[in-house]
Design an enzyme around this catalytic site. Structure first.
Site, mmCIF file in Angstrom:
data_model
loop_
_atom_site.group_PDB
_atom_site.id
_atom_site.type_symbol
_atom_site.label_atom_id
_atom_site.label_comp_id
_atom_site.label_asym_id
_atom_site.label_seq_id
_atom_site.Cartn_x
_atom_site.Cartn_y
_atom_site.Cartn_z
ATOM 1 N N ARG A 15 0.646 -0.564 -0.247
ATOM 2 C CA ARG A 15 -0.166 0.007 -0.296
ATOM 3 C C ARG A 15 0.607 1.283 0.269
ATOM 4 O O ARG A 15 1.743 1.113 0.593
ATOM 5 C CB ARG A 15 -1.180 -0.063 1.237
ATOM 6 C CG ARG A 15 -1.678 1.051 0.939
ATOM 7 C CD ARG A 15 -2.522 1.098 2.526
ATOM 8 N NE ARG A 15 -2.445 2.256 4.221
ATOM 9 C CZ ARG A 15 -2.313 2.471 4.633
ATOM 10 N NH1 ARG A 15 -4.038 1.833 5.068
ATOM 11 N NH2 ARG A 15 -2.176 4.096 5.617
ATOM 12 N N TYR A 60 -2.490 11.117 7.132
ATOM 13 C CA TYR A 60 -3.201 10.117 6.615
ATOM 14 C C TYR A 60 -2.701 8.955 6.489
ATOM 15 O O TYR A 60 -2.277 9.181 4.905
ATOM 16 C CB TYR A 60 -4.600 9.881 6.929
ATOM 17 C CG TYR A 60 -5.030 8.347 7.166
ATOM 18 C CD1 TYR A 60 -4.756 7.240 7.882
ATOM 19 C CD2 TYR A 60 -4.519 7.074 5.865
ATOM 20 C CE1 TYR A 60 -4.314 6.461 7.953
ATOM 21 C CE2 TYR A 60 -5.018 6.024 5.820
ATOM 22 C CZ TYR A 60 -4.754 5.375 6.953
ATOM 23 O OH TYR A 60 -4.513 3.821 7.288
ATOM 24 N N ASP A 89 -5.097 2.999 0.232
ATOM 25 C CA ASP A 89 -6.162 4.020 0.450
ATOM 26 C C ASP A 89 -6.350 5.252 0.767
ATOM 27 O O ASP A 89 -6.022 6.143 1.215
ATOM 28 C CB ASP A 89 -6.040 3.639 2.495
ATOM 29 C CG ASP A 89 -6.983 3.537 3.657
ATOM 30 O OD1 ASP A 89 -7.687 4.036 3.077
ATOM 31 O OD2 ASP A 89 -6.937 2.999 4.278
ATOM 32 N N HIS A 109 -9.036 6.630 2.854
ATOM 33 C CA HIS A 109 -9.250 7.112 4.221
ATOM 34 C C HIS A 109 -10.958 8.559 4.094
ATOM 35 O O HIS A 109 -11.365 8.659 4.686
ATOM 36 C CB HIS A 109 -8.480 7.279 4.259
ATOM 37 C CG HIS A 109 -8.379 6.897 6.461
ATOM 38 N ND1 HIS A 109 -8.744 7.577 7.330
ATOM 39 C CD2 HIS A 109 -8.275 6.051 6.500
ATOM 40 C CE1 HIS A 109 -8.863 6.919 8.747
ATOM 41 N NE2 HIS A 109 -7.744 6.072 8.942
ATOM 42 N N GLU A 137 -8.725 1.797 -1.466
ATOM 43 C CA GLU A 137 -9.523 1.550 -0.680
ATOM 44 C C GLU A 137 -10.889 3.257 0.030
ATOM 45 O O GLU A 137 -9.898 3.656 0.494
ATOM 46 C CB GLU A 137 -8.891 1.659 0.455
ATOM 47 C CG GLU A 137 -8.833 0.592 1.735
ATOM 48 C CD GLU A 137 -8.007 0.411 3.017
ATOM 49 O OE1 GLU A 137 -7.117 -0.512 2.087
ATOM 50 O OE2 GLU A 137 -8.491 0.635 3.909
ATOM 51 N N GLU A 197 -13.900 -1.231 6.522
ATOM 52 C CA GLU A 197 -12.876 -1.527 7.902
ATOM 53 C C GLU A 197 -13.446 -0.854 8.826
ATOM 54 O O GLU A 197 -13.622 -1.655 10.569
ATOM 55 C CB GLU A 197 -11.369 -0.647 7.747
ATOM 56 C CG GLU A 197 -11.786 0.559 7.740
ATOM 57 C CD GLU A 197 -10.225 1.153 7.886
ATOM 58 O OE1 GLU A 197 -9.647 0.604 7.263
ATOM 59 O OE2 GLU A 197 -10.500 2.557 7.952
ATOM 60 N N ARG A 238 -14.101 -5.596 4.191
ATOM 61 C CA ARG A 238 -12.333 -5.081 4.653
ATOM 62 C C ARG A 238 -12.826 -5.188 5.811
ATOM 63 O O ARG A 238 -12.111 -5.062 6.412
ATOM 64 C CB ARG A 238 -11.748 -4.054 4.206
ATOM 65 C CG ARG A 238 -11.216 -3.850 2.714
ATOM 66 C CD ARG A 238 -9.995 -2.909 2.562
ATOM 67 N NE ARG A 238 -8.957 -3.128 3.380
ATOM 68 C CZ ARG A 238 -8.499 -2.202 4.386
ATOM 69 N NH1 ARG A 238 -9.405 -1.152 4.849
ATOM 70 N NH2 ARG A 238 -7.493 -2.715 5.516
ATOM 71 N N GLU A 270 -4.602 -7.349 4.777
ATOM 72 C CA GLU A 270 -3.298 -5.779 5.841
ATOM 73 C C GLU A 270 -2.589 -6.918 6.563
ATOM 74 O O GLU A 270 -3.120 -7.721 7.295
ATOM 75 C CB GLU A 270 -4.381 -4.774 5.876
ATOM 76 C CG GLU A 270 -3.492 -4.035 6.070
ATOM 77 C CD GLU A 270 -4.177 -2.712 7.065
ATOM 78 O OE1 GLU A 270 -5.864 -2.920 7.149
ATOM 79 O OE2 GLU A 270 -4.003 -1.496 6.877
ATOM 80 N N TRP A 275 -11.932 12.198 9.032
ATOM 81 C CA TRP A 275 -10.842 12.068 8.939
ATOM 82 C C TRP A 275 -9.977 10.853 8.161
ATOM 83 O O TRP A 275 -10.878 9.436 8.469
ATOM 84 C CB TRP A 275 -10.093 11.856 10.593
ATOM 85 C CG TRP A 275 -8.565 11.574 10.532
ATOM 86 C CD1 TRP A 275 -8.030 12.014 10.503
ATOM 87 C CD2 TRP A 275 -8.256 10.124 11.329
ATOM 88 N NE1 TRP A 275 -7.289 11.390 10.855
ATOM 89 C CE2 TRP A 275 -7.122 9.411 10.777
ATOM 90 C CE3 TRP A 275 -8.461 8.912 11.794
ATOM 91 C CZ2 TRP A 275 -6.213 9.155 11.033
ATOM 92 C CZ3 TRP A 275 -8.224 7.597 11.470
ATOM 93 C CH2 TRP A 275 -7.128 7.587 11.984
HETATM 94 C C1 CS2 Z 1 -6.833 1.961 7.981
HETATM 95 C C2 CS2 Z 1 -6.334 2.193 9.780
HETATM 96 O O1 CS2 Z 1 -5.037 0.217 7.950
HETATM 97 C C3 CS2 Z 1 -5.472 0.709 7.064
HETATM 98 O O2 CS2 Z 1 -6.831 0.671 6.210
HETATM 99 O O3 CS2 Z 1 -7.551 2.734 7.957
HETATM 100 O O4 CS2 Z 1 -4.954 2.383 9.739
HETATM 101 C C4 CS2 Z 1 -6.917 3.304 10.566
HETATM 102 O O5 CS2 Z 1 -6.696 4.340 10.347
HETATM 103 C C5 CS2 Z 1 -7.012 2.231 11.891
HETATM 104 O O6 CS2 Z 1 -7.071 1.541 11.730
HETATM 105 C C6 CS2 Z 1 -8.024 3.586 12.530
HETATM 106 O O7 CS2 Z 1 -7.682 2.992 13.799
HETATM 107 MG MG MG Z 2 -7.989 2.365 5.796
#
Ligand code: CS2
Ligand code: MG
Length: 414
Positions: free
Chosen positions: A158, A170, A222, A224, A248, A274, A295, A351, A414
């Site tokens: 990634r 992020y 990602d 996010h 993602e 997620e 995911r 992951e 976020w």
């Molecule tokens: C994420 C995480 O791993 C990922 O893909 O988006 O880093 C996520 O931000 C955290 O699990 C939040 O606690």
């Molecule tokens: Mg993620």
């Protein structure tokens, strides 16, 4: 007929249910169940930034109801907690149920003398392909980091890059192998975001990585949850030539219909889930084939029992698994995920963010990485334990996830 919970049913009784909160660098919540035969099982109950809510849900409302229950009735216990609470779904409830479910599978494996994947139907592949996180402040730094992961044997990486003009982004950190977004303190820190700057900058990252390493490595990214559907569609279309394995969380998924718009415009594969807690969060995404990878994880989506149900539904629609495996999911969740990944027919990718040495010491485990694959332990159960004495040396310490604002000060995802 044997009634659930009567003395004539076969399994051993749960005699102890305990919640262990520990912070070996970051917070983890673990549920430990013990039966009258002296067998113990553990389940991850960690919800990043909201840990104590789950600890209380378990301690105050679930543990008392588990005492005396038959540990072998995994499906029954799942419905007892889900339907029995009346208040369904949600991250706190589903994380608590997941912890119980995972601990019961661990116990069942230990009683049967088999690793959990054998109870789930046995090995459907030789190993679990995982992806790591290459990140950097700028594109050359990310390109170098991809090289580090390839050297380690990873087949999938990634990539996340800093955006010019944004101080914190992020997925970018100094500590390359152990990225942790939660920040110690009572109140959340704040980050800033500009969709325009991001969209302008990020395609060049994929171009640079493909130029240097070619198309043999699976490349992921990602978003996010930061784009609107049409912005996500534009990004997906723009980067098609770099053949991402997945893009993602391109947009928040509260509205599953939103993904139709993305789908209409791009063939870039989409991964999502997620933050999902149940099959209902992704029913439409799966049955309308609006995404390619789901995911959801063991710890936040109701345990092995419920996640297997999600993956079974996904299999009918050629949607593959891609479970979340960030460092805020404990090694207990990682072990459980690997057993499921090994056994399901529609596995995609897992992951894998490495835990710190302190975390690995608190949770001794038998799963291991070799040549781009993770392999679960062959020991009975999940193959992961908690060192309670060591755990007690690391008390809980508040660490919320950041809040994100646009450049004009508006709160953004976020
Ligand atoms: C994420 C995480 O791993 C990922 O893909 O988006 O880093 C996520 O931000 C955290 O699990 C939040 O606690
Ligand atoms: Mg993620």
């Amino acid at each position: 007929m044997t009634e659930p919970g009567t003395p004539s049913s076969r399994g051993s009784r749960i005699v102890d249910a305990r919640v262990i909160v520990t912070c070996p660098g970051r917070n983890f919540v673990t549920l430990k169940l013990t039966t009258d035969d002296g067998v113990s099982g553990i389940g991850d109950a960690t919800l990043n930034g909201r840990e104590l809510a789950v600890a209380s849900y378990l301690q105050d409302h679930v543990c008392p109801a588990l005492i005396g229950r038959d540990s072998s009735r995994i499906e029954d216990t799942w419905h007892y907690l889900y339907k029995g609470a009346y208040w369904r779904r949600g991250p706190v409830t589903m994380t608590a149920i997941a912890a119980v479910d995972t601990a019961l599978w661990d116990i069942l494996g230990k009683v049967a003398g088999l690793p959990v994947y054998q109870l789930l139907g046995g090995r459907a592949r030789e190993g679990v392909t995982v992806y790591g996180h290459a990140n950097g402040r700028d594109i050359p730094e990310v390109v170098d980091q991809v090289g580090v992961y390839l050297e380690l044997g990873y087949k999938a990486v990634r990539v996340q890059v800093g955006v010019p003009g944004l101080p914190v982004v992020y997925g970018v950190s100094d500590d390359k192998l152990f990225y942790e977004p939660a920040v110690a303190g009572a109140a959340p820190t704040e980050a800033t975001w500009s969709t325009e700057r991001y969209l302008h900058h990020v395609p060049a990252l994929f171009e640079a990585v493909r130029d240097k390493y070619g198309f043999d490595v699976r490349l992921l990214h990602d978003v996010h949850h930061r784009l609107t559907p049409i912005e996500a569609a534009r990004l997906g279309k723009r980067v098609e030539e770099y053949q991402l394995y997945w893009l993602e969380d391109p947009t928040p998924a509260e509205s599953q219909e939103a993904f139709r718009l993305i789908r209409q415009h791009t063939t870039t594969p989409i991964a999502v889930g997620e933050v999902f807690n149940s099959i209902w969060d992704c029913q439409q995404l799966i049955t309308e084939q609006l995404v390619d990878f789901i995911r959801a994880t063991v710890v936040h989506a109701g345990g092995i029992t419920h996640l297997r149900r999600i993956f079974n539904l996904a299999e009918l629609y050629q949607v593959r698994s891609g479970s979340h495996g960030a460092t805020d999911l404990s090694p207990v969740c990682m072990a459980a995920a690997l057993h499921l990944d090994l056994a399901i027919p529609n596995f995609g990718l897992q992951e894998y963010m490495r835990h710190s040495a302190a975390t690995d010491e608190v949770f001794p485990h038998g799963y291991h990485f070799a040549d781009g694959y993770l392999h679960p332990a062959e020991t009975p159960g999940l193959g992961v334990e908690i060192d309670e004495e060591l755990a007690a040396r690391y008390p809980y310490s508040a660490a919320p996830l950041p809040v994100n604002r646009l450049l004009d000060g508006s709160v953004h995802s976020w």
